[in-house]
Design a protein around this motif. Structure first.
Motif, PDB file in Angstrom:
ATOM      1  N   TRP A  84      -8.115  22.499 -39.457  1.00 11.45           N
ATOM      2  CA  TRP A  84      -7.511  23.477 -40.508  1.00 11.45           C
ATOM      3  C   TRP A  84      -8.928  23.816 -41.211  1.00 11.45           C
ATOM      4  N   ASN A  85      -9.539  22.631 -42.156  1.00 12.52           N
ATOM      5  CA  ASN A  85     -10.530  22.965 -42.986  1.00 12.52           C
ATOM      6  C   ASN A  85     -11.767  23.476 -42.053  1.00 12.52           C
ATOM      7  N   ARG A  86     -12.060  23.109 -40.750  1.00 10.57           N
ATOM      8  CA  ARG A  86     -13.191  23.668 -40.081  1.00 10.57           C
ATOM      9  C   ARG A  86     -13.012  25.175 -39.977  1.00 10.57           C
ATOM     10  N   TYR A  87     -11.657  25.404 -39.418  1.00 10.43           N
ATOM     11  CA  TYR A  87     -11.487  26.974 -39.141  1.00 10.43           C
ATOM     12  C   TYR A  87     -11.408  27.585 -40.285  1.00 10.43           C
ATOM     13  N   ARG A  88     -11.246  27.251 -41.605  1.00 10.27           N
ATOM     14  CA  ARG A  88     -11.184  28.008 -42.649  1.00 10.27           C
ATOM     15  C   ARG A  88     -12.360  28.408 -43.143  1.00 10.27           C
ATOM     16  N   GLN A  89     -13.424  27.283 -42.873  1.00  7.48           N
ATOM     17  CA  GLN A  89     -14.743  27.542 -43.152  1.00  7.48           C
ATOM     18  C   GLN A  89     -15.403  28.626 -42.430  1.00  7.48           C
ATOM     19  N   LEU A  90     -14.933  28.562 -40.982  1.00  5.22           N
ATOM     20  CA  LEU A  90     -15.538  29.723 -40.002  1.00  5.22           C
ATOM     21  C   LEU A  90     -15.124  31.077 -40.519  1.00  5.22           C
ATOM     22  N   MET A  91     -13.746  31.148 -41.020  1.00  4.22           N
ATOM     23  CA  MET A  91     -13.020  32.451 -41.192  1.00  4.22           C
ATOM     24  C   MET A  91     -14.054  33.027 -42.508  1.00  4.22           C
ATOM     25  N   ALA A  92     -14.235  32.095 -43.514  1.00  3.43           N
ATOM     26  CA  ALA A  92     -14.909  32.534 -44.614  1.00  3.43           C
ATOM     27  C   ALA A  92     -16.410  32.795 -44.310  1.00  3.43           C
ATOM     28  N   GLU A  93     -16.963  32.295 -43.161  1.00  7.53           N
ATOM     29  CA  GLU A  93     -18.234  32.770 -42.879  1.00  7.53           C
ATOM     30  C   GLU A  93     -18.266  34.050 -42.135  1.00  7.53           C
ATOM     31  N   LYS A  94     -16.949  34.341 -41.693  1.00  7.27           N
ATOM     32  CA  LYS A  94     -17.008  35.725 -40.947  1.00  7.27           C
ATOM     33  C   LYS A  94     -16.738  36.871 -42.043  1.00  7.27           C
ATOM     34  N   GLY A  95     -16.480  36.337 -43.338  1.00 12.77           N
ATOM     35  CA  GLY A  95     -16.353  37.513 -44.022  1.00 12.77           C
ATOM     36  C   GLY A  95     -14.834  37.775 -44.607  1.00 12.77           C
ATOM     37  N   PHE A  96     -13.990  37.039 -44.243  1.00 13.25           N
ATOM     38  CA  PHE A  96     -12.807  36.854 -44.492  1.00 13.25           C
ATOM     39  C   PHE A  96     -12.348  36.955 -46.143  1.00 13.25           C
ATOM     40  N   SER A  97     -11.675  37.681 -46.780  1.00 13.74           N
ATOM     41  CA  SER A  97     -11.568  37.825 -48.205  1.00 13.74           C
ATOM     42  C   SER A  97     -10.907  36.680 -48.606  1.00 13.74           C
ATOM     43  N   GLY A  98     -10.920  36.355 -50.093  1.00 11.45           N
ATOM     44  CA  GLY A  98     -10.287  35.184 -50.533  1.00 11.45           C
ATOM     45  C   GLY A  98      -8.783  35.133 -50.143  1.00 11.45           C
ATOM     46  N   ASP A  99      -8.428  36.518 -50.400  1.00 12.68           N
ATOM     47  CA  ASP A  99      -6.751  37.045 -50.536  1.00 12.68           C
ATOM     48  C   ASP A  99      -6.355  36.583 -49.330  1.00 12.68           C
ATOM     49  N   VAL A 100      -7.038  37.304 -48.175  1.00 10.09           N
ATOM     50  CA  VAL A 100      -6.616  37.072 -46.740  1.00 10.09           C
ATOM     51  C   VAL A 100      -6.610  35.547 -46.235  1.00 10.09           C
ATOM     52  N   LEU A 101      -7.591  34.765 -46.854  1.00  7.69           N
ATOM     53  CA  LEU A 101      -7.609  33.456 -46.252  1.00  7.69           C
ATOM     54  C   LEU A 101      -6.371  32.689 -46.969  1.00  7.69           C
ATOM     55  N   VAL A 102      -6.142  33.002 -48.229  1.00  7.23           N
ATOM     56  CA  VAL A 102      -4.955  32.203 -48.965  1.00  7.23           C
ATOM     57  C   VAL A 102      -3.936  32.797 -48.065  1.00  7.23           C
ATOM     58  N   THR A 103      -3.454  34.062 -47.673  1.00  7.68           N
ATOM     59  CA  THR A 103      -2.532  34.340 -46.912  1.00  7.68           C
ATOM     60  C   THR A 103      -2.234  33.863 -45.507  1.00  7.68           C
ATOM     61  N   LEU A 104      -3.484  33.692 -44.854  1.00  3.93           N
ATOM     62  CA  LEU A 104      -3.550  33.193 -43.644  1.00  3.93           C
ATOM     63  C   LEU A 104      -3.244  31.607 -43.778  1.00  3.93           C
ATOM     64  N   ASP A 105      -3.544  31.050 -44.783  1.00  2.00           N
ATOM     65  CA  ASP A 105      -3.182  29.532 -44.920  1.00  2.00           C
ATOM     66  C   ASP A 105      -1.508  29.420 -44.914  1.00  2.00           C
ATOM     67  N   ASP A 106      -0.954  30.387 -45.829  1.00  6.37           N
ATOM     68  CA  ASP A 106       0.459  30.155 -45.996  1.00  6.37           C
ATOM     69  C   ASP A 106       1.310  30.695 -44.665  1.00  6.37           C
ATOM     70  N   VAL A 107       0.876  31.747 -44.265  1.00  4.16           N
ATOM     71  CA  VAL A 107       1.549  32.144 -42.804  1.00  4.16           C
ATOM     72  C   VAL A 107       1.435  31.281 -41.878  1.00  4.16           C
ATOM     73  N   THR A 108       0.377  30.324 -41.494  1.00  2.00           N
ATOM     74  CA  THR A 108       0.051  29.411 -40.609  1.00  2.00           C
ATOM     75  C   THR A 108       1.162  28.309 -41.038  1.00  2.00           C
ATOM     76  N   ASP A 109       1.005  27.816 -42.323  1.00  2.00           N
ATOM     77  CA  ASP A 109       1.762  26.910 -42.842  1.00  2.00           C
ATOM     78  C   ASP A 109       3.492  27.146 -42.399  1.00  2.00           C
ATOM     79  N   ARG A 110       3.700  28.398 -42.538  1.00  2.00           N
ATOM     80  CA  ARG A 110       5.161  28.489 -42.408  1.00  2.00           C
ATOM     81  C   ARG A 110       5.601  28.552 -41.106  1.00  2.00           C
ATOM     82  N   ILE A 111       4.781  28.980 -40.209  1.00  3.66           N
ATOM     83  CA  ILE A 111       4.721  28.921 -38.650  1.00  3.66           C
ATOM     84  C   ILE A 111       4.911  27.574 -38.440  1.00  3.66           C
TER      85      ILE A 111
END
Length: 906
Positions: A84-111
């Motif tokens: 997950w840490n590697r993937y989050r770093q990739l998403m940040a590099e692609k320009g995902f906003s901090g808010d979207v990354l936090v929500t993506l973290d939360d949603v994938t945790d829920r799933i």
């Protein structure tokens, strides 16, 4: 480099301000390696980062089974989030906003929490569904889920990625980039430098490596998988398979897994397995009719799940109707339970910059949609596969020129080296697609030649060239009014815009492809001509202009053909979609229907409902009439469907055309007006409101009699007289005892318009056109191509100003929509039903004809609409009988295409 460094820092901040973005750029710009960046480039970067880091996303909603036991929090201390840490770093590099990354973290945790704990020793089998939007980032979501599942201990991960090779290959590349970290296509080549194999997340940390049994150029094969040489019972790192949803592939995978299971004394594999079914509504559904019959792919998926002691099935889809219609009690001895999402349903909310169906068809349609009306002689909607294309419709030529101008504007905005695409989906036949591709190629060649010779001349001389003049005309009509540039800025960029554009045919018989990954340095600029291959899952990067000439009523087919949905950072205002008006009407209806289901899911989450209860709710939705009938079309029998009409809108958009039926319906309206007068509600005392004459608190009897005497067309499924009257009868003493009745009328008569006094007051009849399809049917009158009778906003009639304001404020506060380009809000009518205390009957006295027709001497055509309020009582459903003969007439092209595999098999 500056963009990467600033973006990595901003990804840690939920919603950075424009000043914060510029301050950060200024600080990092001082680094020697970034000191050559110009002031103009800095401002361009700042605007780009504002656009991406001003994006937010909500967490969505979910339903779970009653026996659900969360496990993730207790297990988290023992989970290292390596993948997950590697993937989050990739998403940040692609320009995902901090808010979207936090929500993506939360949603994938829920799933992940809804999956089972992979360390749980006893046998388990979970089934769930994740509902996203078309082109909204479902792949990004399930890649995140895969990373977290691997961290938690899942050892076998199988991704089933659509029914076409190009989609499977595209998905494999995304899994390689986001999870594996290596280019799977190069792993088998000894000639490659090993250092070049690492991509995506592999560039951040390569200490652990998932095992991949497929690669980005080749689907699963027993030989390839056996060559990997990793035993399934001793996996130190997770193994991933990305396979096509194909019966032969599934058969080979099942056979190979059985052969390579080395667990003694059993045929069941012990490793915890996660199965991701992308496009789960396509081919995965059991469409056989008998109680013990199972269609091939559906049966194979169920067999695959039964191979494992510990398995999770998660279906991802944007069109969940078919999945929800699965019988939750369906089971066979051989294959086990069907794929109904019995354990959980998760609804994903897209980020605020999503360019989706709401934006295109409900909020900003006037700016985006362009009607196709000139295709009839050159390329009819229905045409045989041996059709000869002799020329392009003018609308398609204009669409091509619009695409070329939009590229020039993007160049002027500094969006160089970005992918740009145009979609042409106008036939399901590969031979016709080839001819269209050749004609479009010839057009682009002509434009390119003209621009090369004359594009550099002074404006006055350049515009003497016919092709440049045609581009200029498109510029004036489509973009000039709102543009930050003038033609003097655009003309010098025309050659750079047109020169790299290629026209490719995309289907199984063509050599053309959409290999965007091979053009990252300079960008791929392409006009893609295809059919079914462009209709599911495949992403067209930088899609700006679409030309869609297809005749479909199927929900999933239409929505999946909408490749224009997605993300358009910095150019969403340039996007245009050409399509027939009828298709636009269906898209608008489907968008509303899916939003209704999402609203319902939110409401049911609030009261703790289960997936099975939501399934029952969906199966009673009015659109069941279409979805169920289409799914069971092969039976050739009449189908009985139970529908709930509470909180629904129904109207007679299809009428019988014969004079006797039209006269009977006029008489029914006259009888209603007389009955209301007898009930002390004469039309002469009606309140004159926007839209006509309103009578409030009318007794149910006259309304019920009007609907009962109205001659309904069998093709107008939801307004079938019997079920509607039954719904009224069931509640006539309670919730439907009193009604509001609106007789529609314009404030003044139109020139050459129709006025009528048969109801006792002067009615200035609203004009409606006749739908194109009804011209070839002497028995049917379709009201408008969009098959809509009532005007937008009519359902707020009879509400107080406060009720209207409350409904609108609640809609805005939910954050599901955005204002139109001019800042106004296009409120959907469904939001007003929750405020209704009484149902609303709308009686339409219509003038049917074109805008220029003199209708003053014609007879009015009567239609009706009803807005039913919600219910606080136990909802009684009414039975509709669906005649599959009619449905087959409307869906025959879609059915044939599904059964034959689309254009790829033609």
């Amino acid at each position: 480099m500056l963009e990467t460094m600033v973006g990595a820092q901003l990804a840690k901040e939920p919603m950075p301000s424009p000043d914060r973005i510029r301050d950060l750029i200024g600080q990092i710009r001082q680094i020697p390696l970034c000191s050559d960046v110009t002031d103009d480039q800095v401002e361009e970067l700042a605007r780009s980062l504002e656009n991406s880091h001003g994006v937010s996303m909500k967490i969505g909603s979910m339903l779970t089974a009653k026996d659900y036991v969360p496990w993730l929090d207790a297990a988290r201390a023992g989970i290292e989030p390596y993948y997950w840490n590697r993937y989050r770093q990739l998403m940040a590099e692609k320009g995902f906003s901090g808010d979207v990354l936090v929500t993506l973290d939360d949603v994938t945790d829920r799933i992940l929490n809804l999956l089972e704990n992979p360390m749980k020793p006893e046998s388990w089998d979970r089934r769930g569904m994740v509902v996203g939007h078309v082109q909204s980032g479902k792949t990004a979501n399930y890649t995140g889920v895969i990373c977290k599942a691997a961290d938690a201990g899942y050892r076998l991960i199988i991704v089933i990625a659509g029914i076409h090779n190009n989609l499977r290959n595209q998905t494999q590349m995304r899994i390689d980039e986001g999870f594996v970290g290596r280019d799977s296509a190069r792993l088998l080549s000894n000639r490659d430098d090993p250092a070049q194999r690492f991509i995506g997340v592999g560039r951040f940390d390569k200490s652990r490596r998932p095992v991949t049994f497929t690669n980005s150029i080749k689907d699963f094969s027993k030989t390839l998988a056996s060559g990997v040489g990793v035993p399934l019972d001793n996996l130190r790192e997770p193994a991933v398979f990305v396979i096509k949803k194909n019966s032969s592939t599934l058969k080979n995978l099942i056979s190979w897994l059985q052969e390579h299971n080395q667990r003694a004394g059993t045929s069941v594999i012990d490793a915890p397995m996660l199965l991701i079914d992308d496009e789960a509504d396509n081919a995965s559904i059991n469409i056989r009719k008998g109680p013990d019959e199972v269609s091939r792919i559906n049966g194979q998926l169920r067999t695959l799940l039964k191979l494992f002691d510990h398995s999770c099935y998660v279906g991802y889809t944007a069109t969940p109707f078919a999945n929800i219609f699965i019988d939750p009690d369906s089971e066979t001895q051989m294959q086990g339970d069907d794929l109904f999402p019995r354990d959980f349903i998760v609804s994903l909310d897209p980020p605020t910059n999503y360019f989706g169906a709401n934006r295109v068809f409900l909020e900003d349609s006037k700016a985006i949609i362009r009607p196709i009306t000139d295709n009839g002689d050159l390329l009819p909607l229905k045409h045989p596969k041996d059709t000869t294309v002799t020329a392009l419709p003018v609308s398609l030529e204009k669409a091509v020129r619009t695409f070329l101008i939009s590229r020039a504007i993007r160049l002027a905005r500094g969006q160089r080296n970005k992918h740009s695409s145009m979609l042409v989906n106008a036939s399901r036949f590969t031979d016709v697609q080839r001819q269209l591709r050749n004609e479009v190629h010839a057009l682009v060649d002509r434009i390119r030649a003209s621009v090369r010779v004359n594009g550099g001349l002074a404006q006055e001389k350049a515009l003497q060239d016919g092709e440049i003049a045609a581009l200029h005309a498109v510029w004036l009509e489509e973009y000039e009014p709102d543009s930050e540039f003038g033609w003097s800025d655009i003309q010098p960029l025309l050659l750079e815009s047109v020169a790299p554009v290629s026209v490719v045919e995309v289907n199984s018989r063509s050599s053309g492809n959409l290999a965007y990954h091979d053009h990252e340095e300079h960008g791929l600029n392409v006009i893609a001509v295809g059919g079914f291959s462009l209709s599911r899952g495949l992403t067209l990067e930088g899609l700006t202009v679409s030309y869609f000439l297809r005749n479909s009523m199927m929900y999933d087919t239409l929505m999946q053909m909408g490749r224009w949905f997605g993300y358009r950072p910095g150019y969403d205002d340039l996007c245009r979609v050409w399509m027939p008006e009828e298709a636009e009407g269906w898209y608008a209806h489907i968008a509303e229907s899916i939003e209704e289901l999402r609203d319902e899911l939110r409401n049911m989450e609030a009261v703790g409902a289960t997936p099975e209860q939501f399934g029952l709710k969906v199966r009673s939705h009015p659109d069941t009439l279409i979805v169920t009938a289409r799914n069971k079309m092969g039976s050739g029998e009449k189908l009985v469907v139970s529908i709930g009409l509470a909180n629904k809108f129904a109207e007679t958009a299809i009428l019988k055309r014969d004079a006797e039926s039209l006269r009977a319906n006029r008489n029914a309206a006259i009888a209603l007006a007389k009955a209301l007068a007898s009930a002390r509600k004469p039309l002469t005392d009606a309140e004159q409101v926007t839209g006509g004459y309103l009578l409030s608190e009318v007794p149910a009897g006259p309304v019920r009699d009007f609907i009962a005497s109205f001659v309904n067309h069998p093709g107008s499924l939801l307004t079938d007289t019997g079920p509607v009257c039954q719904h009224i009868d069931d509640r006539a003493a309670t919730e439907l005892a009193k009604w509001d009745v609106l007789f529609t009328s314009l404030q003044k008569r139109e020139d050459n318009g129709l006025s009528d006094e048969s109801l006792g007051v002067n009615i200035n009849c609203p004009r409606r056109s006749e739908g194109d399809r009804s011209r070839n049917d002497p028995t049917t009158l379709r009201i408008t191509n969009k098959q809509r009778v009532a005007s937008r906003g009519v359902e707020k009639t009879g509400l107080t100003e406060k009720q209207i304001e409350d409904a609108q404020n609640e809609y805005v506060a939910r954050g599901d929509a955005r204002p139109a380009k001019d800042g106004s809000w296009n409120y959907p009518d469904r939001i007003y039903r929750s405020k209704r205390e009484r149902p609303l009957l709308i009686v339409h006295m219509l003038a049917i004809g074109k805008e220029q027709d003199d209708l003053s001497q014609s007879a009015p055509v009567v239609a009706w609409s009803v807005s039913f309020p919600g219910t606080e009582l136990e909802e009684k459903k009414v039975a509709y009988v669906v005649n599959t003969t009619w449905v087959r007439e409307n869906f025959s092209d879609d059915l044939e295409e599904e059964e034959m595999g689309g254009d790829d098999e033609r």
